[in-house]
Design a protein around this motif. Structure first.
Motif, PDB file in Angstrom:
ATOM      1  N   UNK A 160      97.707  -9.275  52.044  1.00 55.54           N
ATOM      2  CA  UNK A 160      96.248  -9.500  52.036  1.00 55.54           C
ATOM      3  C   UNK A 160      95.526  -8.216  52.426  1.00 55.54           C
ATOM      4  N   UNK A 161      94.277  -8.034  51.879  1.00 54.15           N
ATOM      5  CA  UNK A 161      93.430  -6.908  52.291  1.00 54.15           C
ATOM      6  C   UNK A 161      92.999  -7.114  53.735  1.00 54.15           C
ATOM      7  N   UNK A 162      92.763  -6.007  54.439  1.00 56.05           N
ATOM      8  CA  UNK A 162      92.375  -6.117  55.853  1.00 56.05           C
ATOM      9  C   UNK A 162      90.859  -6.179  55.982  1.00 56.05           C
ATOM     10  N   UNK A 163      90.416  -6.867  56.999  1.00 58.18           N
ATOM     11  CA  UNK A 163      88.959  -7.038  57.195  1.00 58.18           C
ATOM     12  C   UNK A 163      88.477  -6.008  58.201  1.00 58.18           C
ATOM     13  N   UNK A 164      87.227  -5.565  57.994  1.00 65.26           N
ATOM     14  CA  UNK A 164      86.668  -4.574  58.937  1.00 65.26           C
ATOM     15  C   UNK A 164      86.122  -5.261  60.186  1.00 65.26           C
ATOM     16  N   UNK A 165      86.150  -6.619  60.177  1.00 65.96           N
ATOM     17  CA  UNK A 165      85.630  -7.315  61.372  1.00 65.96           C
ATOM     18  C   UNK A 165      86.693  -7.430  62.434  1.00 65.96           C
ATOM     19  N   UNK A 166      87.939  -7.373  61.992  1.00 69.36           N
ATOM     20  CA  UNK A 166      89.020  -7.612  62.946  1.00 69.36           C
ATOM     21  C   UNK A 166      89.717  -6.277  63.261  1.00 69.36           C
ATOM     22  N   UNK A 167      90.447  -6.319  64.424  1.00 70.45           N
ATOM     23  CA  UNK A 167      91.261  -5.147  64.761  1.00 70.45           C
ATOM     24  C   UNK A 167      92.317  -4.990  63.662  1.00 70.45           C
ATOM     25  N   UNK A 168      92.820  -3.810  63.376  1.00 74.19           N
ATOM     26  CA  UNK A 168      92.447  -2.525  64.009  1.00 74.19           C
ATOM     27  C   UNK A 168      91.274  -1.829  63.323  1.00 74.19           C
ATOM     28  N   UNK A 169      90.811  -2.378  62.135  1.00 72.76           N
ATOM     29  CA  UNK A 169      89.781  -1.633  61.407  1.00 72.76           C
ATOM     30  C   UNK A 169      88.419  -1.712  62.098  1.00 72.76           C
ATOM     31  N   UNK A 170      88.240  -2.745  62.899  1.00 73.96           N
ATOM     32  CA  UNK A 170      86.944  -2.893  63.578  1.00 73.96           C
ATOM     33  C   UNK A 170      86.653  -1.666  64.461  1.00 73.96           C
ATOM     34  N   UNK A 171      87.693  -1.267  65.169  1.00 71.02           N
ATOM     35  CA  UNK A 171      87.565  -0.101  66.070  1.00 71.02           C
ATOM     36  C   UNK A 171      87.200   1.153  65.246  1.00 71.02           C
ATOM     37  N   UNK A 172      87.806   1.283  64.068  1.00 68.11           N
ATOM     38  CA  UNK A 172      87.561   2.437  63.193  1.00 68.11           C
ATOM     39  C   UNK A 172      86.128   2.406  62.665  1.00 68.11           C
ATOM     40  N   UNK A 173      85.667   1.181  62.287  1.00 67.88           N
ATOM     41  CA  UNK A 173      84.300   1.045  61.765  1.00 67.88           C
ATOM     42  C   UNK A 173      83.272   1.433  62.834  1.00 67.88           C
TER      43      UNK A 173
END
Length: 987
Positions: A901-914
């Motif tokens: 599945x594609x990763x969401x920017x709302x959840x870790x770890x991408x949230x921290x990056x956003x």
């Protein structure tokens, strides 16, 4: 008569028509005293037409009508005949003669004119009176013009050659005893003194140019020759002395040694008392190029012993007087001439130059007998002092003045005098052919004419003996670049002459005898056991001796060449000994080395001598060993030892036959010495040297390669050892070149791996990657190398090095190790907000792509590192975009399940990056606005558009962005035009 006239016809050529010239020549007492020719050619020599007419008169005297002087003929005419004669003469040449005839007629008719005060009238066809000066015709103006022209060309366009041929002309005139020789030399000297460059050089303090210096030297030597003319009149000599003094006192007059101040002894009293040690260099008299000639004016030829020497071959002492010591004869009764050597040789040169070859030979023989006696006596003295001198390891210099490189060239002069007597003149052979290449002269043995018993000596063997004596003389290196350079040049000239001699058994015997004397010699010999520290080296001379002796007496040849290898001035421990030389004791600037300007040349000559010996000793292990030891002991320059190693390698590996192992081993040993010498010093040729050494070791064989791999730390830096040495040894080419079997290949590979790991431990930054590459085929070694990298990563390595190794690991199929190294690299990195073109950006993007492909956990591990290290908004947004485009974990690590599945920017770890990216955009915006200029407004609006795209990835992104824009309008309301653009684009 005394006047010759004629017409000379020059035949037509392809380009020129036939020409006829009127020639007139006056002569007096067998000399041509004046010439005129219609060709108008201006030259210091007679034109071809004058020569043709003279030769015609000499060869066909009966064809030339002999007439009475014209005054006699006129005397026989009556009044009418005279009138007729004059009128016909005027008619025949009325354009040229009429004005003169009219003027003379007026003067004769005027009773008180000057012409009427004199009795009689001149007659050009009658001879001069007995008291008149009579000398060969010389066009003085022409001499001046030509010298001036050649000097103005500054030695270019062959003008140096032209001036040398004028000097040769002077020598020829002296030999023919033509009084114009000195006159022509005076004219030349006047032009030399008027050379405008002299004052320029003096003002600038630069030396005279090399070519010009040599011309001045020849000028000075010629004057010595002129004043030593054994038959010149006293008034002539005093006239020359006045001239020479006048020139010498001019401040532009060049100095004898090319630099200012010199203490060479006076020509007449060479051996000055050595009490004047404290004499300061400033107190030394100024010596110009004319000083020796001025001193030469004090010499005379009246000494009865000298007169007897030069006038008879049979002048010997009576046999009953031969017991005791004598200053006039040796024990065989042959006459000696105990004058300062260069002065005595100047006499020989003068005799030779003034056309007295027999006399010159007789004096030469007396000088050589004197030198032999001195050599014998010095040898005896040395034998008594030998023990003490060897203990001291130093010696005094007995020769204050070196004969080689001396302004009067004494050795060259004796050698020439003797060889000229032995020259076989071929028919129609001129000294030098038109092309300028002279054929080597052919010599024959001519027995020495002596009054004592026949000792079988020839002038040719004496020539060789005196050259060897002079070249072998121990002498202190003179001061100043010019004098030192002259020593080298003179040595080369003498050797070139020696090489013209064909060594027959008689000459070989002379050569051996003299070489043995030079080796046994004490302080008088430059090849003696002990020499002074500043003694002129003997390398060039020894190279000649070695090559000449080798076919006849190899042991002596090697003994001599090995003795000559030393260069004591470079030895730190060499005791200075004692020099009876004021300037070596009172040195203005105390320095380790005296100023040896030619040291580079001398060292290369030392290298040449060594190379000659290596070549000759090929295949002889024992000789090669001794030569090798001499090189290692005496040569101190790494680049010269490298050159020798290369020479030895070339000779050992001829293209058309098998290699010579003995010489190859010497080449390798020299190469290893160079490696050790240059390991800790910077040398621009170092890479070339290292590569060469590996090539040489490969030629020697597998044992040599194993040896350099095992002892690498004493020869190479870790970087060289891994990237050049081991890499070359392990290359496919080397394996093929050596055609190794499997065990040998394994042994080499094992040595290379051990080296690689040692180098990686010592210098991980520069060697880790090479070490990994070298250890690829051995699991344990590879693991060890990897562990070394990991251990060094936290302290000693930069992010660039770590990223490079990480990419290598991924390429080798170790993605997790690559990830680990990339993570370590990230901790060393710091990218500021404005570094959007930093070279490490590609590495960061690659590291994130690698983590993403490995899976969610790896991505989660690297993002905090990225956030901490990277503060550049555009880079962060690029990473974010790439991470959201595909699902993580596509590398397909065995044993892992990925959701796909594609990763969401709302959840870790991408949230921290956003969050980090948005915050970077906000910070960057404020930074850019503090110093923005109107021309960057458009670019800034685009930047904000990019920022909006990132803001919109967040759930409440559009609200956040609107607040951000309002904030900007509030804070930067002063920038009205910019805020207008912001409103237009973003509302």
């Amino acid at each position: 008569g005394f006047h010759l006239s004629g017409t000379v016809t020059e035949p037509a050529t392809a380009t020129e028509p036939e020409m006829t010239y009127k020639v007139a020549i006056s002569f007096d007492r067998c000399k041509i005293t004046s010439v005129t020719c219609g060709c108008g050619n201006k030259d210091i020599f007679y034109c071809a037409h004058v020569v043709a007419l003279s030769l015609y008169r000499i060869r066909k005297p009966d064809q030339v009508k002999l007439r009475l002087p014209i005054s006699e003929t006129l005397f026989q005419m009556n009044r009418d005949q005279l009138q007729k004669f004059v009128q016909y003469l005027i008619t025949a040449h009325h354009t040229e003669v009429l004005p003169t005839a009219q003027k003379l007629a007026d003067e004769i008719l005027s009773s008180n004119s000057e012409i009427n005060q004199v009795h009689g009238a001149p007659d050009p066809t009658a001879g001069a009176s007995i008291d008149d000066e009579n000398c060969w015709h010389l066009d003085e103006e022409q001499v001046r013009e030509q010298v001036k022209l050649f000097l103005s060309q500054g030695g270019y366009y062959g003008s140096g050659k032209q001036l040398n041929s004028m000097f040769a002309k002077v020598r020829e005139m002296l030999r023919m005893r033509d009084s114009n020789g000195a006159r022509m030399l005076t004219l030349i000297t006047e032009q030399f003194m008027a050379d405008p460059r002299l004052s320029l050089w003096r003002q600038q303090g630069t030396g005279i140019t090399e070519k010009c210096r040599q011309l001045w030297d020849e000028l000075g030597a010629l004057w010595v020759c002129v004043v030593l003319n054994p038959h010149c009149k006293l008034e002539e000599k005093s006239c020359w002395l006045r001239q020479l003094r006048k020139w010498g006192e001019m401040d532009v007059c060049p100095l004898e040694d090319g630099n200012y101040g010199n203490e060479l002894p006076n020509i007449t009293n060479a051996l000055t008392q050595s009490s004047g040690h404290s004499q300061d260099s400033l107190a030394r008299p100024r010596r110009t190029v004319f000083t020796r000639a001025i001193e030469g004016c004090d010499l005379h030829w009246q000494d009865s012993h000298l007169q007897r020497i030069i006038s008879s071959d049979f002048y010997v002492s009576p046999s009953y007087q031969r017991e005791g010591e004598s200053l006039l004869f040796n024990s065989q009764g042959q006459p000696l001439w105990l004058e300062h050597v260069p002065t005595a040789c100047a006499r020989v040169d003068a005799l030779r130059s003034h056309g007295y070859p027999r006399e010159a030979l007789r004096l030469t023989v007396a000088i050589i007998n004197t030198l032999r006696l001195q050599q014998q006596r010095q040898l005896e003295i040395y034998k008594h002092q030998k023990k003490e001198l060897l203990q001291r390891g130093a010696t005094t210099i007995t020769n204050l003045e070196g004969w080689v490189g001396h302004p009067l060239n004494p050795i060259g002069c004796l050698f020439l005098t003797l060889t000229e007597a032995c020259r076989l003149e071929e028919e129609n052979c001129l000294e030098i052919s038109d092309t300028g290449d002279s054929k080597p002269p052919v010599y024959q043995h001519v027995p020495v004419a002596t009054g004592s018993q026949d000792n079988g000596e020839s002038y040719l063997s004496l020539a060789l003996e005196v050259a060897l004596m002079g070249m072998g003389q121990q002498r202190v290196m003179p001061e100043g670049l010019y004098a030192q350079d002259k020593v080298c040049r003179n040595e080369e000239q003498i050797i070139a002459r020696l090489q013209d001699l064909e060594l027959d058994p008689v000459l070989v015997q002379t050569l051996r005898k003299q070489c043995i004397l030079l080796l046994e010699g004490g302080p008088f010999s430059g090849l003696g056991e002990v020499i002074h520290r500043e003694s002129v080296p003997m390398h060039t001379f020894a190279k000649y001796l070695f090559s000449a002796l080798l076919p006849h007496d190899a042991d002596l040849a090697y003994k001599l060449a090995l003795r000559a290898m030393r260069l004591p001035v470079l030895e730190t421990t060499a005791p200075s000994g004692d020099v009876s030389h004021p300037h070596h004791l009172v040195s203005v600037v105390p320095s380790r080395y005296p100023r040896w300007f030619t040291l580079g040349h001398l060292e290369s000559q030392q290298c040449e001598l060594a190379s000659t010996m290596l070549t000759a000793a090929k295949g002889d292990m024992l000789r090669l060993r001794t030569v090798l030891e001499a090189i290692q002991k005496n040569i101190h320059s790494s680049s010269l030892i490298f050159k020798l190693a290369q020479d030895a390698f070339k000779i050992a590996t001829p293209a058309d036959s098998n290699s010579d192992t003995t010489l190859l081993n010497v080449a390798l040993e020299l190469g290893l010495q160079v490696m050790r010498m240059t390991l800790s010093t910077l040398n621009w040729r170092r890479r070339e040297m290292v590569r060469w050494l590996v090539t040489c070791a490969t030629e020697v064989g597998v044992r040599a390669l194993v040896s350099i791999l095992q002892s690498w730390y004493s020869l190479f830096t870790p970087t060289e050892a891994t990237s050049i040495v081991a890499a070359t040894v392990m290359s496919h080419n080397t394996i093929l070149r050596l055609s190794l079997d499997y065990p040998q290949r394994e042994e080499l590979a094992s040595c290379a791996r051990t080296l690689a790991l040692q180098c990686a431990m010592k210098d991980p930054q520069n060697c880790a990657l090479s070490a990994l590459t070298l250890c690829e085929k051995d699991h344990i070694a590879f693991e060890t190398a990897y562990q070394i990298v990991i251990d060094a990563a936290s302290t000693g390595m930069t992010y660039t090095q770590l990223f490079t190794i990480a990419r290598y690991m991924e390429h080798r199929g170790y993605p997790l190790r690559a990830f680990k190294l990339a993570s370590l690299a990230m901790t060393h990195l710091n990218l500021a907000y404005n570094q959007d073109t930093h070279p490490a950006i590609n590495d960061v993007l690659w590291a994130c792509a690698l983590s993403h492909s490995l899976g969610k956990n790896e991505l989660a591990a690297i993002i905090p590192l990225v956030v901490k290290s990277v503060h550049c908004a555009t880079v962060l947004s690029d990473i974010l975009r790439r991470c959201t485009m595909t699902a993580p974990g596509l590398a397909g690590i065995p044993g892992r399940r990925n959701s796909g599945k594609l990763m969401s920017t709302d959840k870790a770890p991408l949230r921290q990056l956003l969050d980090a990216t948005i915050s970077a955009y906000i910070n960057t915006t404020h930074s850019r606005l503090t110093h923005i200029s109107p021309r960057h407004y458009g670019e800034f609006i685009e930047f904000l558009s990019k920022a909006r795209e990132t803001f919109l990835l967040a759930q409440d992104g559009h609200i956040q962005f609107a607040q951000f824009i309002d904030n900007l309008k509030q804070i930067y309301k002063g920038k009205k035009k910019l805020m207008l653009l912001v409103r237009e684009r973003f509302g």
